[in-house]
Write a protein that holds these residues in place. Structure first.
Motif, PDB file in Angstrom:
ATOM      1  N   VAL A   1       0.890  -1.201   0.242  1.00 28.87           N
ATOM      2  CA  VAL A   1      -0.005  -0.022   0.084  1.00 28.87           C
ATOM      3  C   VAL A   1       0.882   1.190   0.000  1.00 28.87           C
ATOM      4  N   ALA A   2       2.113   1.110   0.134  1.00 27.46           N
ATOM      5  CA  ALA A   2       3.048   2.361   0.289  1.00 27.46           C
ATOM      6  C   ALA A   2       2.764   3.420  -0.622  1.00 27.46           C
ATOM      7  N   LEU A   3       2.910   3.116  -1.891  1.00 29.41           N
ATOM      8  CA  LEU A   3       2.705   4.173  -3.176  1.00 29.41           C
ATOM      9  C   LEU A   3       1.421   4.800  -3.151  1.00 29.41           C
ATOM     10  N   LYS A   4       0.319   4.058  -2.728  1.00 35.01           N
ATOM     11  CA  LYS A   4      -1.187   4.723  -2.589  1.00 35.01           C
ATOM     12  C   LYS A   4      -1.631   5.064  -1.349  1.00 35.01           C
ATOM     13  N   TYR A   5      -0.614   5.030  -0.223  1.00 35.12           N
ATOM     14  CA  TYR A   5      -1.089   5.252   1.211  1.00 35.12           C
ATOM     15  C   TYR A   5      -1.945   6.478   1.310  1.00 35.12           C
ATOM     16  N   ASP A   6      -1.176   7.490   0.953  1.00 31.83           N
ATOM     17  CA  ASP A   6      -1.704   8.762   1.146  1.00 31.83           C
ATOM     18  C   ASP A   6      -3.095   9.185   0.300  1.00 31.83           C
ATOM     19  N   ILE A   7      -3.178   8.751  -0.772  1.00 30.45           N
ATOM     20  CA  ILE A   7      -4.346   8.651  -1.576  1.00 30.45           C
ATOM     21  C   ILE A   7      -5.480   7.940  -0.772  1.00 30.45           C
ATOM     22  N   MET A   8      -5.207   6.768  -0.454  1.00 33.11           N
ATOM     23  CA  MET A   8      -6.289   6.046   0.071  1.00 33.11           C
ATOM     24  C   MET A   8      -6.567   6.467   1.542  1.00 33.11           C
ATOM     25  N   ASN A   9      -5.646   7.167   2.074  1.00 31.93           N
ATOM     26  CA  ASN A   9      -5.992   7.679   3.516  1.00 31.93           C
ATOM     27  C   ASN A   9      -7.005   8.977   3.289  1.00 31.93           C
ATOM     28  N   ASP A  10      -6.710   9.758   2.188  1.00 24.61           N
ATOM     29  CA  ASP A  10      -7.715  10.712   1.661  1.00 24.61           C
ATOM     30  C   ASP A  10      -9.283  10.118   1.482  1.00 24.61           C
ATOM     31  N   CYS A  11      -8.965   9.072   0.748  1.00 27.82           N
ATOM     32  CA  CYS A  11     -10.501   8.438   0.105  1.00 27.82           C
ATOM     33  C   CYS A  11     -11.054   7.786   1.088  1.00 27.82           C
ATOM     34  N   MET A  12     -10.555   6.966   1.951  1.00 22.71           N
ATOM     35  CA  MET A  12     -11.247   6.292   3.105  1.00 22.71           C
ATOM     36  C   MET A  12     -11.823   7.174   4.179  1.00 22.71           C
ATOM     37  N   SER A  13     -11.023   8.188   4.501  1.00 20.81           N
ATOM     38  CA  SER A  13     -11.555   9.097   5.600  1.00 20.81           C
ATOM     39  C   SER A  13     -12.108  10.443   4.991  1.00 20.81           C
ATOM     40  N   LEU A  14     -12.253  10.570   3.711  1.00 23.36           N
ATOM     41  CA  LEU A  14     -12.896  11.935   3.087  1.00 23.36           C
ATOM     42  C   LEU A  14     -12.097  13.128   3.804  1.00 23.36           C
ATOM     43  N   GLY A  15     -10.769  12.903   3.832  1.00 24.55           N
ATOM     44  CA  GLY A  15      -9.801  13.983   4.236  1.00 24.55           C
ATOM     45  C   GLY A  15      -9.694  14.254   5.695  1.00 24.55           C
TER      46      GLY A  15
ATOM     47  N   HIS B   1      -8.675  12.530   8.099  1.00 26.48           N
ATOM     48  CA  HIS B   1      -7.543  11.948   8.838  1.00 26.48           C
ATOM     49  C   HIS B   1      -6.501  13.282   8.934  1.00 26.48           C
ATOM     50  N   ARG B   2      -6.675  14.234   8.124  1.00 25.80           N
ATOM     51  CA  ARG B   2      -5.793  15.348   8.105  1.00 25.80           C
ATOM     52  C   ARG B   2      -6.059  16.461   9.080  1.00 25.80           C
ATOM     53  N   LEU B   3      -7.519  16.456   9.682  1.00 27.31           N
ATOM     54  CA  LEU B   3      -8.132  17.103  10.653  1.00 27.31           C
ATOM     55  C   LEU B   3      -7.721  16.357  11.941  1.00 27.31           C
ATOM     56  N   TRP B   4      -7.480  15.284  12.157  1.00 30.35           N
ATOM     57  CA  TRP B   4      -7.058  14.239  13.274  1.00 30.35           C
ATOM     58  C   TRP B   4      -6.011  14.579  13.636  1.00 30.35           C
ATOM     59  N   LYS B   5      -4.848  14.700  12.579  1.00 28.34           N
ATOM     60  CA  LYS B   5      -3.302  14.997  12.798  1.00 28.34           C
ATOM     61  C   LYS B   5      -3.201  16.369  13.167  1.00 28.34           C
ATOM     62  N   ASP B   6      -4.166  17.316  12.571  1.00 29.47           N
ATOM     63  CA  ASP B   6      -4.028  18.727  13.183  1.00 29.47           C
ATOM     64  C   ASP B   6      -4.159  18.763  14.657  1.00 29.47           C
ATOM     65  N   SER B   7      -5.371  18.153  15.075  1.00 29.78           N
ATOM     66  CA  SER B   7      -5.641  18.062  16.443  1.00 29.78           C
ATOM     67  C   SER B   7      -4.617  17.402  17.427  1.00 29.78           C
ATOM     68  N   LEU B   8      -4.113  16.287  16.964  1.00 33.75           N
ATOM     69  CA  LEU B   8      -2.715  15.816  17.565  1.00 33.75           C
ATOM     70  C   LEU B   8      -1.500  17.027  17.979  1.00 33.75           C
ATOM     71  N   LEU B   9      -1.524  17.859  16.710  1.00 29.65           N
ATOM     72  CA  LEU B   9      -0.331  18.844  17.042  1.00 29.65           C
ATOM     73  C   LEU B   9      -0.794  19.798  18.023  1.00 29.65           C
ATOM     74  N   ARG B  10      -2.212  20.218  17.772  1.00 30.93           N
ATOM     75  CA  ARG B  10      -2.702  21.110  18.675  1.00 30.93           C
ATOM     76  C   ARG B  10      -2.850  20.680  20.253  1.00 30.93           C
ATOM     77  N   LEU B  11      -2.948  19.538  20.571  1.00 33.79           N
ATOM     78  CA  LEU B  11      -2.811  19.043  21.702  1.00 33.79           C
ATOM     79  C   LEU B  11      -1.227  18.901  22.136  1.00 33.79           C
TER      80      LEU B  11
END
Length: 315
Positions: A62-76, A78-88
């Motif tokens: 899955v390495a080459l398609k990992y980021d694309i699949m994360n965006d598709c599976m979570s409708l993007g 996951h990026r908000l979740w990671k931002d929440s991690l940095l804010r915490l």
């Protein structure tokens, strides 16, 4: 009991007959008779060695398609979740980060961006105090600050999968995010770092794939400095029954199909969905973190508990 007694008699006989060498051979033979330890690979029971190999194969695939699949599976999302991690996290200039299972680099990139933004704010404040200096003095002060724009901060990305790391390094160069960053191939269950080295340990969507989660938590505790912080972003358990049913339907019926269509890999994404369902619920995982020695452990649910951030500190 009879088997135990006969085993002890055999051991004693070997000891008398052949001394220490005989005893050693007897123990080796007895150990060889034991079945290999088993664990879960998704809903399948496999040996621990087999799981490590299968997980490697999944992420190789899955390495080459990992980021694309994360965006598709979570409708993007996951990026908000990671931002929440940095804010915490709220890292400060000079912080030393270890991001485990972070091959694609997302958390480390966000960490360095956050540090840069904090340094810029501090620089602006300092400039205000330089109003009465000459332009030459202001310029010299700015150049000195610019030379260490990260304030000594550094991020180490540690991942056991070389293909994920290679993809992450390529992405770092594309983003121009190479300063203050290093990449280390390593196993989370046996980290190649000295004790008390890092201020922050992060693992995002990786700990559920580890064979021995308790051992990985102990390693996290070992490499953190006293007062250092553990942060884990992981899929978790949804408490709302209605949302849970809809989430299950989406996970089992849609995500593997997306995996087949986008990445050409149904089985890997079927495993990923199954591994999410088997991961401990929020309270259970919190207890595991506390058992590893961390204090002030808590968690923050994200999107109704689809994901959660667990936090703890090394005393």
């Amino acid at each position: 009991m009879a088997g135990l007694v006969s085993g002890r008699r055999a051991f004693g006989f070997c000891s008398r007959l052949c001394g220490r060498t005989g005893s050693f051979l007897f123990l080796r033979l007895q150990h060889a008779d034991r079945p290999p330890a088993e664990t879960q690979f998704g809903f399948q029971r496999v040996s621990e060695a087999e799981k490590s190999e299968k997980v490697q194969q999944v992420f190789d695939s899955v390495a080459l398609k990992y980021d694309i699949m994360n965006d598709c599976m979570s409708l993007g999302i996951h990026r908000l979740w990671k931002d929440s991690l940095l804010r915490l996290m709220k890292p400060y200039p000079g912080s030393q980060l270890l991001d485990v299972a972070g091959g694609t680099g997302d958390i480390a990139f966000l960490f360095l961006d956050y540090i840069r933004s904090q340094r810029e704010i501090l620089m602006r404040r300092d400039l205000k105090s330089l109003q009465n200096l000459s332009w030459r003095e202001i310029s010299k002060s700015y150049q000195e600050t610019e030379q260490d724009f990260l304030g000594g901060s550094h991020a180490v990305i540690c991942d056991v999968n070389q293909k994920m790391m290679a993809f992450g390094e390529k992405k770092a160069h594309q983003l121009g995010c190479t300063e203050g960053l290093s990449w280390v191939i390593g196993n989370a269950e046996e980290l190649p770092f000295i004790d008390d080295k890092f201020d922050i340990y992060t693992v995002a969507f990786g700990i559920r794939n580890m064979t021995h989660i308790k051992q990985a938590l102990q390693e996290a505790y070992r490499v953190l400095k006293p007062g250092g912080r553990f942060l884990c972003l992981e899929f978790s358990q949804v408490s709302n029954p209605l949302i849970s049913r809809l989430y299950d339907l989406y996970s089992f019926q849609v995500i593997p199909v997306l995996g087949e269509v986008i990445a050409g890999d149904w089985k890997s994404y079927q495993y990923l969905v199954q591994s999410i369902r088997l991961f401990p619920a929020q309270e259970e995982f919190k207890a595991m973190i506390e058992d590893a020695g961390f204090i002030k452990v808590n968690y923050h649910n994200l999107t109704s508990g689809i994901a959660a951030i667990h936090s703890g500190f090394k005393f």
